[in-house]
Design a protein around this motif. Sequence first.
Motif, PDB file in Angstrom:
ATOM      1  N   SER A  96       0.837  -1.209   0.000  1.00  0.00           N
ATOM      2  CA  SER A  96       0.000   0.000   0.000  1.00  0.00           C
ATOM      3  C   SER A  96       0.867   1.252   0.000  1.00  0.00           C
ATOM      4  O   SER A  96       0.563   2.230  -0.680  1.00  0.00           O
ATOM      5  N   LEU A  97       1.955   1.196   0.746  1.00  0.00           N
ATOM      6  CA  LEU A  97       2.835   2.353   0.828  1.00  0.00           C
ATOM      7  C   LEU A  97       3.419   2.690  -0.547  1.00  0.00           C
ATOM      8  O   LEU A  97       3.445   3.841  -0.973  1.00  0.00           O
ATOM      9  N   LEU A  98       3.845   1.627  -1.222  1.00  0.00           N
ATOM     10  CA  LEU A  98       4.429   1.794  -2.549  1.00  0.00           C
ATOM     11  C   LEU A  98       3.425   2.442  -3.506  1.00  0.00           C
ATOM     12  O   LEU A  98       3.722   3.431  -4.186  1.00  0.00           O
ATOM     13  N   LEU A  99       2.228   1.865  -3.521  1.00  0.00           N
ATOM     14  CA  LEU A  99       1.191   2.351  -4.426  1.00  0.00           C
ATOM     15  C   LEU A  99       0.711   3.747  -4.010  1.00  0.00           C
ATOM     16  O   LEU A  99       0.400   4.584  -4.862  1.00  0.00           O
ATOM     17  N   THR A 100       0.674   3.987  -2.697  1.00  0.00           N
ATOM     18  CA  THR A 100       0.268   5.302  -2.187  1.00  0.00           C
ATOM     19  C   THR A 100       1.216   6.387  -2.688  1.00  0.00           C
ATOM     20  O   THR A 100       0.786   7.448  -3.146  1.00  0.00           O
ATOM     21  N   LEU A 101       2.517   6.104  -2.609  1.00  0.00           N
ATOM     22  CA  LEU A 101       3.508   7.070  -3.067  1.00  0.00           C
ATOM     23  C   LEU A 101       3.285   7.397  -4.532  1.00  0.00           C
ATOM     24  O   LEU A 101       3.278   8.558  -4.945  1.00  0.00           O
ATOM     25  N   PHE A 102       3.092   6.350  -5.318  1.00  0.00           N
ATOM     26  CA  PHE A 102       2.885   6.535  -6.749  1.00  0.00           C
ATOM     27  C   PHE A 102       1.624   7.356  -7.020  1.00  0.00           C
ATOM     28  O   PHE A 102       1.652   8.335  -7.765  1.00  0.00           O
ATOM     29  N   LEU A 103       0.508   6.946  -6.380  1.00  0.00           N
ATOM     30  CA  LEU A 103      -0.764   7.641  -6.602  1.00  0.00           C
ATOM     31  C   LEU A 103      -0.707   9.086  -6.127  1.00  0.00           C
ATOM     32  O   LEU A 103      -1.209   9.996  -6.794  1.00  0.00           O
ATOM     33  N   GLY A 104      -0.079   9.283  -4.980  1.00  0.00           N
ATOM     34  CA  GLY A 104       0.002  10.632  -4.429  1.00  0.00           C
ATOM     35  C   GLY A 104       0.779  11.555  -5.348  1.00  0.00           C
ATOM     36  O   GLY A 104       0.345  12.674  -5.650  1.00  0.00           O
ATOM     37  N   LEU A 105       1.919  11.074  -5.832  1.00  0.00           N
ATOM     38  CA  LEU A 105       2.766  11.885  -6.710  1.00  0.00           C
ATOM     39  C   LEU A 105       2.058  12.143  -8.041  1.00  0.00           C
ATOM     40  O   LEU A 105       2.000  13.275  -8.529  1.00  0.00           O
ATOM     41  N   ALA A 106       1.490  11.073  -8.615  1.00  0.00           N
ATOM     42  CA  ALA A 106       0.823  11.195  -9.907  1.00  0.00           C
ATOM     43  C   ALA A 106      -0.347  12.180  -9.816  1.00  0.00           C
ATOM     44  O   ALA A 106      -0.534  13.020 -10.698  1.00  0.00           O
ATOM     45  N   THR A 107      -1.118  12.080  -8.735  1.00  0.00           N
ATOM     46  CA  THR A 107      -2.280  12.963  -8.594  1.00  0.00           C
ATOM     47  C   THR A 107      -1.852  14.415  -8.412  1.00  0.00           C
ATOM     48  O   THR A 107      -2.428  15.323  -9.017  1.00  0.00           O
TER      49      THR A 107
END
Lengths: 259, 252
Positions: A72-83
């Motif tokens: 979740s942390l990995l995906l959260t970082l990606f989603l947060g940055l992308a958004t």
Amino acid sequence: MNGSKKAAGLTAGLGWLITMFLLGLLLFKGALATGYGWDWARVPAFFFDWDRMRFGPLLKGLGVTCRLIAWSLLLTLFLGLATALARLLGGPVLAGLARLYLEIIRNTPLLVQLSVTYFIWGAVFDFSAFWAAVLALSLFEGAYLSEIFRSGFLAVDQGQWQAAWCLGLSTPDTFGKIILPQTAPMLWPPICSLVISLVKDSALASTIAVYELTKEARDLAAETFLSFELWLTIAGIYLSLNLLMSALGALLERRLGRL
Amino acid sequence: MKSGKQNGGACIELRDISKTFPGGHQALKKVSLTVRRGQTVLVIGPSGSGKSTLLRCICGLEEVDSGSIRLDGRELTGQPGLRDRMRPELGMVFQAFNLFPHLSVLENLTLAPIRVRGRKKAEAESLARELLLKVGLADKAGARPAQRSGGQQQRVALARALAMNPKVMLFDEPTSALDPEMIGEVLAVMRDLADEGSTMLVVTHEIGFAREAGDELIFMDEGEIVEQGRAPDFFERPRTERARLFLDKILY
Ligand SMILES: Nc1ncnc2c1ncn2[C@@H]1O[C@H](COP(=O)(O)OP(=O)(O)OP(=O)(O)O)[C@@H](O)[C@H]1O
Ligand SMILES: [Mg+2]
């Protein structure tokens, strides 16, 4: 400076101990009042079964929780940055979509998001409860992370963007070499509290039958009626996990500060 | 006063560029201007007359609404790809320096040459050291910009822009944020550049510098070029009422 920091840490630690002690006392009293019969002796076996030499449900659950948090942390970082990037640099369509995502996530309960992700999307696209939980948690924390990133990026002086533009730096270089290094120290504390939220929120995955720590504890409690012992035990585990995360965060922050 | 350089070909050609900001304020009204190779053109004018906007439109920080911008004969407006590639050819020096505070002085100078021009690190560093020598800061390569005085920071910013070897240098009031005792050291470097035949477009409030450092002087007011010519002529015999008013205000 360093001395006062140490003193503050000591005070906080003492505060924790006293709070935990009072809480324990309260629970003990509560259990006594309801005529609860304590039986801590059976708890260690929930961690490790020495007779059969294998992990008990709680350790297995902890393993799943850790995996859940890591993905979740990995995906959260990606989603947060992308958004955040979509809202800052994307055209009106991309920025609008990012905004829509943000509003939906921020204005509905995580519990509902988990169920929708698992029971509806999971059924349509055929993914397991574990991955549904990873997805739902990441979408949830990612929305908040994107706001952290966005405010951080906007806080960097306009002149930095302009200088980077005039030197001909590409957008990735401008972010990676100019903006991010300047905001990282500022972003770090809110990111650390986000990670701690993630650890706590991961317990909600138990509601969609992911066999992580909370789910294992609930099942054990239903089986053995040792509810107080089990809830206290996993509360202690979550607490330790988050104290570990905080310590790690503080360590990395000092590293970051020295860069 | 420089001489004999007026024969260079056109480096920047602006034809009828206009710019209106979202609020409805027209900052540039059909401005036309040619800066020849090797020429130093100075821009003066009252606050809000559109001087910064002019520079920002040239370097691409603002889009013009209409008109044409040519760099070495190539049209930049309506050509996003070319516009993008030409960004490093227009070296900008800002009033607020805008140095990268998390990088050393040397890294400020080498980042773009390495990342944009594809220079080798060693090559970029030796060029950077040469430029630091030129602006009188050879011994400050390892320092953080914030530890330097304003005058030194602006000289670093100047060297950073020069490191890209741009076709033209644009200066937006490079000495306005400086303490009086530091203005001279920055102007001295700019004067050297002008004498070496760099192509420069300089917005300034330094009247002494405007009087003698440029090949040509432009007076802007309310988004228009009101007068254009040799600096001594402008200061001795302004032709327009607006210029006379401006000179009265700044000279007395
Ligand atoms: N981003 C913007 N949005 C709206 N209006 C702007 C913007 N930038 C500049 N303006 C307006 O355009 C006009 C010209 O501004 P500009 O900064 O080019 O003037 P200037 O000649 O550089 O003045 P100064 O000597 O004070 O720097 C001003 O009236 C200003 O208020
Ligand atoms: Mg200005």
